[in-house]
Design a protein around this motif. Structure first.
Motif, PDB file in Angstrom:
ATOM      1  N   PRO A   1      61.491  43.122  27.336  1.00  0.00           N
ATOM      2  CA  PRO A   1      62.029  42.057  28.203  1.00  0.00           C
ATOM      3  C   PRO A   1      63.377  41.509  27.731  1.00  0.00           C
ATOM      4  O   PRO A   1      64.135  40.985  28.547  1.00  0.00           O
ATOM      5  CB  PRO A   1      60.943  40.973  28.163  1.00  0.00           C
ATOM      6  CG  PRO A   1      59.920  41.410  27.170  1.00  0.00           C
ATOM      7  CD  PRO A   1      60.172  42.826  26.791  1.00  0.00           C
ATOM      8  N   ASP A   2      63.704  41.650  26.440  1.00  0.00           N
ATOM      9  CA  ASP A   2      64.987  41.106  25.963  1.00  0.00           C
ATOM     10  C   ASP A   2      66.132  42.106  26.031  1.00  0.00           C
ATOM     11  O   ASP A   2      67.271  41.774  25.665  1.00  0.00           O
ATOM     12  CB  ASP A   2      64.848  40.632  24.500  1.00  0.00           C
ATOM     13  CG  ASP A   2      63.803  39.535  24.382  1.00  0.00           C
ATOM     14  OD1 ASP A   2      63.651  38.780  25.377  1.00  0.00           O
ATOM     15  OD2 ASP A   2      63.135  39.462  23.340  1.00  0.00           O
TER      16      ASP A   2
ATOM     17  N   ALA B   1      62.558  49.706  35.746  1.00  0.00           N
ATOM     18  CA  ALA B   1      61.595  48.606  35.895  1.00  0.00           C
ATOM     19  C   ALA B   1      60.544  48.687  34.792  1.00  0.00           C
ATOM     20  O   ALA B   1      60.168  47.660  34.189  1.00  0.00           O
ATOM     21  CB  ALA B   1      60.920  48.699  37.261  1.00  0.00           C
ATOM     22  N   ASP B   2      60.099  49.897  34.479  1.00  0.00           N
ATOM     23  CA  ASP B   2      59.096  50.094  33.436  1.00  0.00           C
ATOM     24  C   ASP B   2      59.632  49.623  32.072  1.00  0.00           C
ATOM     25  O   ASP B   2      58.959  48.896  31.332  1.00  0.00           O
ATOM     26  CB  ASP B   2      58.745  51.595  33.408  1.00  0.00           C
ATOM     27  CG  ASP B   2      57.728  51.912  32.340  1.00  0.00           C
ATOM     28  OD1 ASP B   2      56.759  51.149  32.243  1.00  0.00           O
ATOM     29  OD2 ASP B   2      57.912  52.909  31.614  1.00  0.00           O
TER      30      ASP B   2
ATOM     31  N   GLY C   1      67.915  57.999  42.564  1.00  0.00           N
ATOM     32  CA  GLY C   1      67.790  56.541  42.520  1.00  0.00           C
ATOM     33  C   GLY C   1      66.344  56.102  42.361  1.00  0.00           C
ATOM     34  O   GLY C   1      66.061  55.125  41.658  1.00  0.00           O
ATOM     35  N   ASP C   2      65.402  56.845  42.952  1.00  0.00           N
ATOM     36  CA  ASP C   2      63.981  56.468  42.883  1.00  0.00           C
ATOM     37  C   ASP C   2      63.477  56.529  41.447  1.00  0.00           C
ATOM     38  O   ASP C   2      62.868  55.595  40.932  1.00  0.00           O
ATOM     39  CB  ASP C   2      63.121  57.413  43.741  1.00  0.00           C
ATOM     40  CG  ASP C   2      63.351  57.167  45.221  1.00  0.00           C
ATOM     41  OD1 ASP C   2      63.995  56.147  45.544  1.00  0.00           O
ATOM     42  OD2 ASP C   2      62.903  58.002  46.032  1.00  0.00           O
ATOM     43  N   PHE C   3      63.739  57.670  40.784  1.00  0.00           N
ATOM     44  CA  PHE C   3      63.314  57.834  39.389  1.00  0.00           C
ATOM     45  C   PHE C   3      63.921  56.748  38.523  1.00  0.00           C
ATOM     46  O   PHE C   3      63.277  56.163  37.657  1.00  0.00           O
ATOM     47  CB  PHE C   3      63.782  59.190  38.830  1.00  0.00           C
ATOM     48  CG  PHE C   3      62.855  60.322  39.150  1.00  0.00           C
ATOM     49  CD1 PHE C   3      61.479  60.141  39.195  1.00  0.00           C
ATOM     50  CD2 PHE C   3      63.357  61.594  39.379  1.00  0.00           C
ATOM     51  CE1 PHE C   3      60.630  61.197  39.482  1.00  0.00           C
ATOM     52  CE2 PHE C   3      62.522  62.653  39.672  1.00  0.00           C
ATOM     53  CZ  PHE C   3      61.159  62.452  39.727  1.00  0.00           C
ATOM     54  N   LEU C   4      65.222  56.517  38.798  1.00  0.00           N
ATOM     55  CA  LEU C   4      65.986  55.588  37.988  1.00  0.00           C
ATOM     56  C   LEU C   4      65.417  54.172  38.072  1.00  0.00           C
ATOM     57  O   LEU C   4      65.202  53.517  37.048  1.00  0.00           O
ATOM     58  CB  LEU C   4      67.417  55.610  38.537  1.00  0.00           C
ATOM     59  CG  LEU C   4      68.495  55.002  37.714  1.00  0.00           C
ATOM     60  CD1 LEU C   4      68.626  55.746  36.397  1.00  0.00           C
ATOM     61  CD2 LEU C   4      69.818  55.098  38.468  1.00  0.00           C
ATOM     62  N   ARG C   5      65.153  53.719  39.291  1.00  0.00           N
ATOM     63  CA  ARG C   5      64.645  52.350  39.465  1.00  0.00           C
ATOM     64  C   ARG C   5      63.257  52.210  38.840  1.00  0.00           C
ATOM     65  O   ARG C   5      62.957  51.218  38.185  1.00  0.00           O
ATOM     66  CB  ARG C   5      64.621  51.976  40.951  1.00  0.00           C
ATOM     67  CG  ARG C   5      66.001  51.564  41.446  1.00  0.00           C
ATOM     68  CD  ARG C   5      65.980  51.141  42.894  1.00  0.00           C
ATOM     69  NE  ARG C   5      65.881  52.282  43.789  1.00  0.00           N
ATOM     70  CZ  ARG C   5      66.917  53.032  44.165  1.00  0.00           C
ATOM     71  NH1 ARG C   5      68.131  52.755  43.736  1.00  0.00           N
ATOM     72  NH2 ARG C   5      66.757  54.061  44.972  1.00  0.00           N
TER      73      ARG C   5
ATOM     74  N   GLY D   1      69.662  61.243  32.123  1.00  0.00           N
ATOM     75  CA  GLY D   1      68.321  61.462  32.666  1.00  0.00           C
ATOM     76  C   GLY D   1      67.678  60.088  32.781  1.00  0.00           C
ATOM     77  O   GLY D   1      68.160  59.127  32.177  1.00  0.00           O
ATOM     78  N   SER D   2      66.578  59.997  33.568  1.00  0.00           N
ATOM     79  CA  SER D   2      66.113  58.656  33.944  1.00  0.00           C
ATOM     80  C   SER D   2      65.301  57.920  32.889  1.00  0.00           C
ATOM     81  O   SER D   2      65.062  56.735  33.008  1.00  0.00           O
ATOM     82  CB  SER D   2      65.290  58.748  35.212  1.00  0.00           C
ATOM     83  OG  SER D   2      64.122  59.489  34.939  1.00  0.00           O
ATOM     84  N   GLY D   3      64.866  58.606  31.832  1.00  0.00           N
ATOM     85  CA  GLY D   3      64.126  57.899  30.800  1.00  0.00           C
ATOM     86  C   GLY D   3      62.722  57.529  31.214  1.00  0.00           C
ATOM     87  O   GLY D   3      62.164  56.531  30.749  1.00  0.00           O
TER      88      GLY D   3
END
Ligand code: AVI
Length: 316
Positions: free
Chosen positions: A126-127, A119-120, A111-115, A85-87
């Protein structure tokens, strides 16, 4: 002729057409729950998760907050978290915060949900290396080479497993085991059997959001499949089926109706229903049995004080 399109402008999924026509033709009438989740349906489902009566999301988030350190101890360091699932939910950051994994791999068919989700999370952590995979996790999914040497932790929250029949749930658990490989762990959220006094309102809330979610399927059929279903003659029903230990959602005709879908005629009598979703609930031993049948050995379990919902850690 007006070209039929899904709400987002994409062409109508031929599987949707075939499933709706077959589902309205069979007895009892039933349409697969996956079709509830068009764009509007997904928005309404997000709203459901905030309802006072819908306890699962809130309870599972509370469990992750409270039991995060214990989960981290049981899981150990250096794992790649593979989320089925996309998280995009509030649960993923809580898990990542608690266990600080080596990498994170969300798998989603959209793909939309995933990206958006990737990104979020990249912003919040960030690491953390994030490697999204666009795939249908009902089939074995090849994982990115960069995580090949990391031990895996599968994450499948939300009691989504409950929307499958037991045999389909066992198949999915076996498929996940194949995707994750030897030595993997799985952290899965499973909703418990409980009183219908709690369960029925969770699936038939006083604000009518779940009813709108269910009825949106008829709107979608009208829009995408040239349907003439009189939506306001249908009502949403949530019933507890004790034999199958599941909540069933149905759309019930309140009077005799005749309508067309995709150029075909259908009729329903007053009181006839279209079965639209199952949400299976599990006893503690039933959940462990399900996992074992799916090739996983349960090793730890965390529940809330009222024992409404369980997070179970299992090993391949
Ligand atoms: C997505 N799934 C786990 C939800 C559930 O509780 O079975 C779907 C749902 N349907 C109506 N309310 C919630």
């Amino acid at each position: 002729m007006h070209k039929q399109e899904a709400g987002d402008g994409s062409p109508v999924d031929p599987m949707f057409r075939a499933d709706v026509v077959a589902g309205l033709s069979r007895r009892p009438r039933a349409i697969q729950a996956r079709w509830l989740y068009d764009r509007r349906g997904s928005e309404l489902f997000e709203d459901i998760t905030d309802l006072p009566e819908y306890y699962p999301t809130r309870t599972e988030i509370g469990l992750l907050d409270r039991s995060g350190p214990a989960v981290a101890d049981a899981v150990g360091p250096g794992r790649a978290v593979i989320e089925f699932g996309s998280g995009s939910s509030a649960k993923t950051p809580r898990l990542l915060q608690a266990i600080r994994p080596a990498s994170y791999v969300p798998i989603d068919i959209s793909g939309d949900f995933l990206r958006a989700a990737a990104a979020d999370l990249a912003q919040r952590f960030p690491d953390l290396p994030v490697h999204p995979v666009e795939a249908n996790f009902m089939q074995p999914v090849p994982l990115p080479d960069v995580v090949a040497d990391q031990p895996k932790l599968g994450f499948f929250p939300g009691s989504t497993i409950g929307n499958l029949t037991a045999s389909a749930a066992v198949d999915l658990l076996r498929t996940m085991r194949k995707s994750l490989g030897e030595g993997a762990q799985l952290l899965i959220g499973i909703d418990r059997v409980k009183s219908p006094d709690v369960l029925v309102p969770a699936y038939d809330d006083s604000a009518g959001v779940t009813a709108a979610f269910d009825l949106n399927l008829l709107e979608r059929i009208n829009r995408e499949l040239a349907g003439t279903i009189p939506v306001d003659t249908f009502r949403h029903k949530a019933v507890w089926n004790p034999g199958h230990e599941r909540i069933e959602m149905h759309l019930e005709a309140t009077r005799d109706v005749l309508f067309e879908v995709d150029g075909r005629q259908f009729d329903m009598g007053a009181g006839d229903t279209i079965h639209t979703e199952n949400s299976h609930k599990y006893t503690p031993s039933g959940a462990r049995l399900l996992l074992r049948a799916g090739g996983w050995t349960p090793v730890s379990e965390w529940t809330d004080d009222a024992d409404r919902f369980a997070l179970i850690l299992a090993e391949a």
